[in-house]
Design an enzyme around this catalytic site. Structure first.
Site, PDB file in Angstrom:
ATOM      1  N   GLU A  31       0.843  -1.202   0.000  1.00  0.00           N
ATOM      2  CA  GLU A  31       0.000   0.000   0.000  1.00  0.00           C
ATOM      3  C   GLU A  31       0.876   1.250   0.000  1.00  0.00           C
ATOM      4  O   GLU A  31       0.587   2.226  -0.710  1.00  0.00           O
ATOM      5  CB  GLU A  31      -0.923  -0.003   1.221  1.00  0.00           C
ATOM      6  CG  GLU A  31      -1.765   1.260   1.401  1.00  0.00           C
ATOM      7  CD  GLU A  31      -2.753   1.523   0.263  1.00  0.00           C
ATOM      8  OE1 GLU A  31      -3.359   2.608   0.254  1.00  0.00           O
ATOM      9  OE2 GLU A  31      -2.913   0.655  -0.628  1.00  0.00           O
ATOM     10  N   LYS A 109      26.685   5.091  23.803  1.00  0.00           N
ATOM     11  CA  LYS A 109      27.555   5.912  22.950  1.00  0.00           C
ATOM     12  C   LYS A 109      27.646   5.230  21.584  1.00  0.00           C
ATOM     13  O   LYS A 109      28.380   4.264  21.403  1.00  0.00           O
ATOM     14  CB  LYS A 109      28.939   6.074  23.573  1.00  0.00           C
ATOM     15  CG  LYS A 109      29.821   7.066  22.840  1.00  0.00           C
ATOM     16  CD  LYS A 109      31.124   7.284  23.588  1.00  0.00           C
ATOM     17  CE  LYS A 109      31.953   8.350  22.885  1.00  0.00           C
ATOM     18  NZ  LYS A 109      32.306   7.980  21.503  1.00  0.00           N
ATOM     19  N   ARG A 130      30.033  17.475  12.519  1.00  0.00           N
ATOM     20  CA  ARG A 130      30.605  18.109  13.702  1.00  0.00           C
ATOM     21  C   ARG A 130      31.777  19.025  13.344  1.00  0.00           C
ATOM     22  O   ARG A 130      31.903  20.118  13.864  1.00  0.00           O
ATOM     23  CB  ARG A 130      31.078  17.042  14.697  1.00  0.00           C
ATOM     24  CG  ARG A 130      31.631  17.622  15.976  1.00  0.00           C
ATOM     25  CD  ARG A 130      32.271  16.553  16.859  1.00  0.00           C
ATOM     26  NE  ARG A 130      32.673  17.138  18.122  1.00  0.00           N
ATOM     27  CZ  ARG A 130      33.771  17.874  18.301  1.00  0.00           C
ATOM     28  NH1 ARG A 130      34.575  18.104  17.280  1.00  0.00           N
ATOM     29  NH2 ARG A 130      34.066  18.380  19.481  1.00  0.00           N
ATOM     30  N   GLU A 164      23.720  11.094  16.341  1.00  0.00           N
ATOM     31  CA  GLU A 164      24.729  10.290  15.656  1.00  0.00           C
ATOM     32  C   GLU A 164      24.103   9.646  14.428  1.00  0.00           C
ATOM     33  O   GLU A 164      23.002   9.095  14.503  1.00  0.00           O
ATOM     34  CB  GLU A 164      25.256   9.178  16.573  1.00  0.00           C
ATOM     35  CG  GLU A 164      26.122   9.656  17.712  1.00  0.00           C
ATOM     36  CD  GLU A 164      27.530  10.022  17.270  1.00  0.00           C
ATOM     37  OE1 GLU A 164      28.164   9.223  16.557  1.00  0.00           O
ATOM     38  OE2 GLU A 164      27.997  11.111  17.639  1.00  0.00           O
ATOM     39  N   LYS A 278      25.466  11.598  31.927  1.00  0.00           N
ATOM     40  CA  LYS A 278      25.231  13.039  32.035  1.00  0.00           C
ATOM     41  C   LYS A 278      24.448  13.343  33.310  1.00  0.00           C
ATOM     42  O   LYS A 278      23.616  12.533  33.739  1.00  0.00           O
ATOM     43  CB  LYS A 278      24.405  13.548  30.845  1.00  0.00           C
ATOM     44  CG  LYS A 278      24.976  13.240  29.482  1.00  0.00           C
ATOM     45  CD  LYS A 278      23.977  13.622  28.394  1.00  0.00           C
ATOM     46  CE  LYS A 278      24.468  13.181  27.020  1.00  0.00           C
ATOM     47  NZ  LYS A 278      23.456  13.383  25.967  1.00  0.00           N
TER      48      LYS A 278
END
EC number: 6.5.1.2
Length: 652
Positions: A31, A109, A130, A164, A278
């Site tokens: 579809e 990570k 980056r 990432e 963090k």
């Protein structure tokens, strides 16, 4: 027709989100294909009506001329690494000195490429690598071919997000099988494959290779008050966020999560190389702040590197741009982390003595930080010779006596005219993070130096186009491009030049902070070390290093020569104005502004000397509010922080 095309685009984008983001498709593949073909037919018939967010943009081929540089509005910092439980304990202790009861968030990570995505009014306008954290490359057209990146958001937002981009293991196997069948060299690992794919100039190749993403941060000022809430918000916007994460109250819980992930690592459908930890609360992040290079509120735990045995064949000694002489081991080739390794660093003479490395030893090799091959230790049970390595007493480049200072682990050549140091300095000066002179790589620099065409960095700007034609292998077109690249680099903002000078301890981040404050290299040259040391995140070591460099014979002459050749010595970014209205104040923007774009408001505040941050904390001096300000306004009132509105900002 426009109405039907709108319907099809909306439907197909919704179905794509269900498939790639939610993993919960509501229609069959057949579809979806039927509707997709209908849209292609309509767009072929009415090309002037093709919508910006049409899913057909993801598969169309487009050959690009190259990738333009792109300045990040919000710089990307590196993360501090940790390799042991003890280093995590030390990180926790540092955090708890500033934050009484921190909650941490632990995320995988991903072993991919960092990307930044910018949306204006909900439409993807820029996808950027980056790069050096301040300047990346605009790869928007390639990232539009990554199927799980939304081309439009469900809200008309101005937002920048980070994540990432990676190649799943299944895609990696398919790509390498196809390359093998076509007689092309295979990629060493999924990360290299993802990097090579995103550097493709043919976007059709990108579309075929099935890259994927995990987003992990809203880079622009957030209305969320924690990292966890930020991740959930990214999911609501249609981004793919890795579900494997936990909140933790202490290092024991974090360590248990790391062990669990380590056991599952090989069974994941993508490569990871660690766990990022963090501080969850954004106000606490703000309170902790940054070093020159990295946030103080985060750390990246790296899994132990793969190790292999190899035999030491010989040792090469090379001189770097600061005079440090580094030993490199030549080894029997081994496969390590997806690549063939035949050379590995031995670090320095103290390391050789500490590890008692001898001729013909069998050694354990690993990749430090999963990047640099290094010798870890000797396999003493396989030792075949007691003969120690030959340690040089003279510089391998200029034959000057080498020194081994008491407070240093390395041998050092202190001859300022050492050819190897000069050449390495020239290579550094032209490198991407410094003056970014495209094409002026090590081989060209070596040829220029050997031909006596350059002796210092100022000589680079005295080169003429015809000088390059004197070099073996350089044709007219290449000579023209090299000359143009050198001329273009004259216009760089001065922090690139300062970093390019190779002053000890003065990295790219420190260079930017220095130029933001002093506005030009000439002002920095005149500054005293106390003023330099007073700049936040710098300190006495950098101040002393600058003082030593500028006091050295020839520094003033070099700066004068660079200026005379037309090299810019002024900072072109946002400077810190010492006597500006908001100089030194930390300001938070919150709520919906009626007349100014958020980026315009941020730029104005910064031009008035303010530091604009995303979260309210006890370090905040002022909060500028718009409509629907919410929790940040409430927190500011609780802390007794001064609150102003948009009209006040416009009046400044």
């Amino acid at each position: 027709m426009n109405k039907r095309m709108n319907e099809l685009v909306a439907l197909l984008n919704r179905y794509a989100t269900e498939y790639y983001t939610s993993d919960n498709p509501s229609v069959s593949d057949s579809e979806y294909d039927r509707l997709y073909r209908e849209l292609v037919e309509l767009e072929t018939a009415y090309p002037e009506q093709v919508l910006a967010d049409s899913p057909t943009h993801r598969v169309g081929g487009k050959v690009l001329d190259g990738f333009e540089k792109y300045s990040h509005q919000y710089p990307l910092y590196s993360l501090q690494d940790a390799f042991s439980r003890e280093e995590l304990d030390a990180f926790d202790a540092r955090v708890r000195k500033e934050v009484a009861h921190p909650t941490y968030i632990c995320e995988l990570k991903i072993d991919g490429l960092s990307i930044s995505l910018t949306y204006e009014k909900g439409i993807l306008v820029a996808g950027v690598t980056r790069g050096d954290g301040s300047i990346g490359e605009n790869i928007t057209e390639n990232l539009k071919r990554v199927k799980d990146i939304p081309l439009t958001l469900p809200e008309e937002l101005d937002i920048t997000v980070r994540g990432e981009c990676y190649m799943p293991r299944a895609s990696f196997d398919q790509v390498n099988q196809a390359r093998q069948e076509n007689g092309e060299p295979e990629f060493a690992n999924p990360r290299n494959a993802a990097a090579g794919t995103l550097r493709q100039l043919d976007t059709a190749v990108v579309a075929k290779r099935n890259l994927a993403t995990f987003l992990y941060q809203e880079a622009s000022p957030s209305t969320r008050d924690s990292q966890e809430k930020g991740l959930k918000y990214l999911e609501q916007l249609g981004f793919v966020v890795n579900p494997k994460r936990i909140l933790a109250e202490n290092i024991d819980e974090i360590w248990n999560f790391i062990q669990e992930v380590g056991q599952e690592r090989e069974n994941l459908p993508y490569d990871i190389d660690g766990v990022v930890i963090k501080v969850n609360d954004l106000a606490s992040q703000e309170e902790l702040g940054f070093t020159v290079k990295a946030p103080k509120w985060a750390v990246a735990y790296k899994f132990p590197a793969e190790e292999k045995e190899a035999q030491l064949l010989s040792v090469d000694w090379t001189v770097g741009r600061t005079g440090v002489v580094t030993p490199t081991a030549n080894l029997t080739p081994v496969q390590l982390a997806g690549t063939t390794v035949s050379r590995a660093t031995l670090h320095n003479v103290d390391y050789i003595a500490e590890k008692d490395i001898r001729k013909d030893d069998t050694v354990i090799v690993y990749k430090a930080g999963d990047i640099i091959p290094a010798v870890l230790r000797v396999v003493e049970s396989k030792r075949v010779s007691e003969e120690k390595l030959d340690i040089p007493t003279n510089c391998p480049s200029c034959n000057s006596d080498l020194l081994h200072f008491e407070d240093e682990v390395a041998l050092r050549c202190i001859n300022p005219r050492c050819p190897a140091q000069i050449m390495e300095g020239l290579i550094h000066f032209a490198s991407r993070d410094a003056m970014n002179i495209t094409g002026l790589g090590p081989s060209i620099v070596e040829k220029l130096f050997a031909a006596n065409l350059v002796k210092d960095v100022a000589d680079i700007y005295r080169l003429q186009e015809e000088d390059f034609l004197l070099l073996e292998g350089v044709k007219e077109k290449s000579a023209a491009k090299l000359y143009q690249a050198i001329q273009a680099s004259k216009e760089n903002s001065a922090e690139k030049l300062l970093f390019g000078l190779g002053i000890r301890h003065v990295g790219s981040k420190a260079s930017q902070l220095l130029l933001q404050y002093f506005h030009s290299i000439e002002n920095l040259y005149q500054a005293d070390s106390e003023e330099v040391a007073s700049i936040e995140s710098l300190g006495g070591v950098i101040a002393k290093s600058l003082q030593t460099y500028f006091a050295a014979e020839g520094s003033e002459i070099l700066l004068r020569e660079l200026k005379e050749t037309g090299v810019n010595l002024d900072y072109k970014g946002q400077t810190v104005v010492a006597d500006a209205a908001l100089s030194g104040l930390t300001v938070v923007l919150t709520g919906k502004l009626e007349r100014l774009k958020r980026s315009e408001a941020k730029s104005k505040l910064e031009s008035l000397g303010a530091k604009v941050t995303g979260s309210v904390s006890k370090k905040t001096d002022l909060v500028v509010v718009g409509a629907d300000a919410g929790s940040k306004l409430q927190k500011a009132q609780e802390l007794g922080i001064q609150v102003r509105d948009e009209a006040w900002l416009e009046s400044l």
